[in-house]
Motif scaffolding. Structure first.
Motif, PDB file in Angstrom:
ATOM      1  N   UNK A   9       0.590  -1.528  -0.079  1.00  0.00           N
ATOM      2  CA  UNK A   9       0.316   0.033   0.024  1.00  0.00           C
ATOM      3  C   UNK A   9       0.835   1.335   0.288  1.00  0.00           C
ATOM      4  N   UNK A  10       2.737   1.078   0.387  1.00  0.00           N
ATOM      5  CA  UNK A  10       2.872   2.819  -0.090  1.00  0.00           C
ATOM      6  C   UNK A  10       2.926   3.394  -0.529  1.00  0.00           C
ATOM      7  N   UNK A  11       2.208   3.138  -1.883  1.00  0.00           N
ATOM      8  CA  UNK A  11       2.147   3.810  -3.397  1.00  0.00           C
ATOM      9  C   UNK A  11       0.684   4.966  -3.425  1.00  0.00           C
ATOM     10  N   UNK A  12       0.026   4.251  -2.016  1.00  0.00           N
ATOM     11  CA  UNK A  12      -1.412   5.395  -2.009  1.00  0.00           C
ATOM     12  C   UNK A  12      -1.647   6.032  -0.666  1.00  0.00           C
ATOM     13  N   UNK A  67      -3.938  -1.715  -6.446  1.00  0.00           N
ATOM     14  CA  UNK A  67      -3.140  -0.711  -5.066  1.00  0.00           C
ATOM     15  C   UNK A  67      -1.900  -0.566  -5.449  1.00  0.00           C
ATOM     16  N   UNK A  68      -1.291  -1.134  -6.324  1.00  0.00           N
ATOM     17  CA  UNK A  68      -0.430  -1.305  -7.149  1.00  0.00           C
ATOM     18  C   UNK A  68      -0.288  -0.866  -8.385  1.00  0.00           C
ATOM     19  N   UNK A  69      -1.281  -1.473  -8.886  1.00  0.00           N
ATOM     20  CA  UNK A  69      -1.270  -1.117 -10.604  1.00  0.00           C
ATOM     21  C   UNK A  69      -1.837   0.701 -10.976  1.00  0.00           C
ATOM     22  N   UNK A  70      -2.991   0.848 -10.219  1.00  0.00           N
ATOM     23  CA  UNK A  70      -2.943   2.227 -10.301  1.00  0.00           C
ATOM     24  C   UNK A  70      -3.973   3.122  -9.277  1.00  0.00           C
ATOM     25  N   UNK A  71      -2.762   3.203  -8.021  1.00  0.00           N
ATOM     26  CA  UNK A  71      -2.497   3.780  -6.938  1.00  0.00           C
ATOM     27  C   UNK A  71      -3.893   4.885  -7.063  1.00  0.00           C
ATOM     28  N   UNK A  72      -2.921   6.078  -7.599  1.00  0.00           N
ATOM     29  CA  UNK A  72      -3.459   7.027  -7.935  1.00  0.00           C
ATOM     30  C   UNK A  72      -5.222   7.000  -7.722  1.00  0.00           C
ATOM     31  N   UNK A  73      -5.656   6.396  -9.010  1.00  0.00           N
ATOM     32  CA  UNK A  73      -7.091   6.089  -9.724  1.00  0.00           C
ATOM     33  C   UNK A  73      -7.995   5.338  -8.253  1.00  0.00           C
ATOM     34  N   UNK A  74      -7.054   5.000  -7.769  1.00  0.00           N
ATOM     35  CA  UNK A  74      -7.799   3.670  -6.736  1.00  0.00           C
ATOM     36  C   UNK A  74      -8.115   4.541  -4.899  1.00  0.00           C
ATOM     37  N   UNK A  75      -6.261   5.611  -4.794  1.00  0.00           N
ATOM     38  CA  UNK A  75      -7.528   6.467  -3.657  1.00  0.00           C
ATOM     39  C   UNK A  75      -8.489   7.810  -3.918  1.00  0.00           C
TER      40      UNK A  75
END
Length: 308
Positions: free
Chosen positions: A53-56, A290-298
């Motif tokens: 989850x680091x990128x989130x 969570x790792x593929x598209x973290x910003x869109x997921x957030x």
């Protein structure tokens, strides 16, 4: 497994151990500069860790949320027991309840308190039985973490404001994944962790976007093999508990990529409909948004939480 782009936490996150009556858990605790709007507890999947989850973390704190990613019992930097019975789904669910209660504590009791033992005893009304009133937590589980999160909510929903199931389906994984889990469990009973890692890399080499192999290997070697065998069995045998979850009445968000080889996307669509849940599909993502598209997921997560 999720392959984070880095194992180095951002400046907003502090690595520490979350104290609970059920033991200490390694966490990455990301807090915004201003008082947080709420806290999100993030549970990783099978073979994963809090680093997934680091990128989130930075986008979540920028949106005003405290985000706490945790290594479950026997995962990476949280100590294991070496005993498979310690990793039953009920035991792991009680760990999550203890973590949520510790995170909901006041600043003066931020790492949990022994008085919270009664609140994680496993009874339906345990959260309200004793102790101070604490703000609920948004619970998110990825893959296996979603099954454990669901079990925690079914045990006691009172510590939670919402549940997000990310790439986590209604029941056991598809047959091809059941077979992969069985093969891994068999290997873990006869080979060393280092030997199993070499076989795994030969069968499923890291992608270009992954961190260096040493980081992934270090994580793998610190997993408790008993945890991997026990939770792998859960993935292969999990019953459909959607009706039970729907009866709880907690707001639910079902998130996935556009393709998933562990639980087919149509099964996730159907689960969301049965739950009356919010449904988000992340373009450009597969089993690990969570790792593929973290910003869109957030963005999707924050929209859901803000709406509550």
């Amino acid at each position: 497994m999720s392959r984070p782009h880095t194992f180095a936490p951002p400046p907003c996150a502090r690595a520490h151990r979350l104290r609970t009556p059920r033991g200490d858990f390694a966490v990455l605790d990301a807090t915004p500069d201003t008082p947080p709007r709420a806290t999100a507890l993030l549970l990783p999947g099978y073979l994963g860790s809090k680093e997934d989850f680091i990128a989130m973390l930075e986008p979540l704190t920028a949106a005003g949320y405290r985000a706490v990613a945790v290594d479950g019992r026997g995962q990476y930097e949280t100590e294991g027991t070496g005993r498979q019975e310690a990793y039953s789904q009920g035991e792991l669910a009680r760990d999550v309840l203890a973590q949520a209660i510790a995170l909901g504590a006041t600043d003066g009791d931020a790492d949990g308190d022994a008085d919270d033992d009664a609140a994680v005893s496993g009874t339906k009304d345990s959260g309200a039985a004793t102790g101070p009133v604490r703000p609920p937590v948004h619970l998110l589980g990825h893959s296996l973490g979603g099954l454990i999160a669901r079990a925690a909510v079914l045990l006691d929903a009172s510590p939670f404001r919402s549940l997000t199931l990310m790439s986590s389906g209604p029941a056991r994984v598809v047959p091809v994944q059941q077979e992969r889990v069985r093969m891994l469990s068999d290997a873990l009973t006869t080979m060393t962790m280092a030997e199993v890692w070499q076989v795994m890399q030969a069968l499923d080499p890291p992608q270009d976007a992954s961190p260096d192999g040493d980081a992934l290997r270090r994580r793998w070697l610190r997993h408790d093999r008993a945890q991997l065998i026990a939770t792998g069995r859960q993935l292969a045998t999990e019953p459909d508990r959607v009706v039970e979850l729907a009866a709880v009445g907690l707001p639910v968000h079902v998130v996935s990529g556009v393709h998933d080889d562990t639980w087919p996307v149509p099964s996730l669509d159907a689960m969301a409909e049965r739950l009356g849940a919010r449904r988000t599909t992340i373009e450009g993502a597969q089993h690990s948004p969570n790792t593929d598209r973290p910003e869109r997921t957030v963005e999707a997560l924050v929209s859901f939480w803000d709406g509550l």
